[in-house]
Enzyme design. Sequence first.
Site, PDB file in Angstrom:
ATOM      1  CE1 TYR A   1      -2.875  -2.847  -0.053  1.00 25.24           C
ATOM      2  CE2 TYR A   1      -3.760  -1.998   2.098  1.00 25.24           C
ATOM      3  CZ  TYR A   1      -3.871  -2.979   1.137  1.00 25.24           C
ATOM      4  OH  TYR A   1      -4.951  -3.997   1.202  1.00 25.24           O
TER       5      TYR A   1
ATOM      6  CE  LYS B   1       1.404 -17.561  -2.274  1.00 21.18           C
ATOM      7  NZ  LYS B   1       0.670 -18.873  -2.124  1.00 21.18           N
TER       8      LYS B   1
ATOM      9  CG  ASP C   1      -2.073 -20.023  -0.300  1.00 18.50           C
ATOM     10  OD1 ASP C   1      -1.324 -19.966   0.756  1.00 18.50           O
ATOM     11  OD2 ASP C   1      -1.511 -20.585  -1.473  1.00 18.50           O
TER      12      ASP C   1
END
Length: 361
Positions: free
Chosen positions: A141, A191, A223
């Site tokens: 962001y 991740k 995930d």
Amino acid sequence: MSKSIVLLPGDGIGVEVIHEAEKLIDCICDLYGVEIKTEKHLVGGASLDASDIPVKDEVIEACKKADAVLLGAVGGPKWDNNPPEKRPEKALLRLRKDLGLYNNLRPVTVFSSLKNASPLRPEVVDGVDLLVVRELTGGLYFGQPKEIIEKDGEEVGIDTMTYTVTEIERIAIAAFEAAKGRSKKVTSVDKANILASSQLWRKTVTRIAEQYPEIELEHMLVDNCAMQLIRNPSQFDVILTENMFGDILSDEAAMLTGSIGMLPSASLGDGTGMYEPVHGSAPDIAGKNMANPLATLASTALMFRYSLDEESIASDIEAAIAKVLNAGYNCMDMSRHARKVLSTSEMGEKIIETLKDIHAA
Ligand code: NAD
């Protein structure tokens, strides 16, 4: 010693729920003998209407000087077509950035009386009591470059995912510190099988964990975490994650409770902390005395805990909320799961009345 709080009601139901928080704070001053000065400022659409700017510099300065900021919500259809710089949400981003709020805490508790309100089966959500610790000022962001460029005759959108060791260390420490007072387990979500920033995240979190031998650390890919939150959410205690993963996972975790009107949040940094309900300004019910104020009142409890150093007041407010819910009271948004449905102001008064009983006991 006197404490100071800035109240930023904002727009829509923000005004109504902050009014209930103000009443609660007044009651706490009388009941517990604490001295709290409050000042109120415009933010979001209300500030745009008054001054053509989402948040004025003097409001930011007042927030920096205060011990804590309590915010309602910003936004609404009136300002939906404004250009990006004149959107109410700009006020939130500016507050987070200028107050250096890198640590976003979102507790998610499924009250036993409300386990049927969850979209998941009651036996799956029974006992869920987790805390999402989201990094709030780094990652995708904020990373640079962040732009749309022209390349090989077409437009290309670019965002950059970056994390420094310092940014990871400070949020990891916040998560381990929070876990100390809970069930002593941190699940760090990343991740790391794909992203370099996640590999650094995992390495750094593992190193920080050595300072907390009493806390169990597990690593989980994002995930898998999204799946586990639905399959078996009560396995989690503290979920530590970066900005974008936290944005998505905390909304997923929030829905385990089946309600958006009851979820609080705290955003902390090295200076003033900011507290706000997770929900928005709910233009569909604004001004109708229908909004559930519990998310804001629970955020007020977090403010007493983290910024005002008043743990016993914080836990008394949380006990009052639990007692009122377990007695079957709730607001319109949870009417299917309540024996008695209360308006915004009635719920505010019910919490105050119950807090007085708890204090007297
Ligand atoms: P929302 O959270 O305002 O409302 C979603 C739904 O939940 C609506 O049906 C609303 O009536 C209901 N709801 C929300 N809070 C409730 C409460 N306390 N009690 C009872 N019902 C409640 O989200 P939205 O509709 O997507 O957004 C409306 C406006 O709020 C938009 O302008 C959006 O940008 C803004 N927003 C602001 C914040 C914030 O200030 N932090 C967060 C999200 C959305």
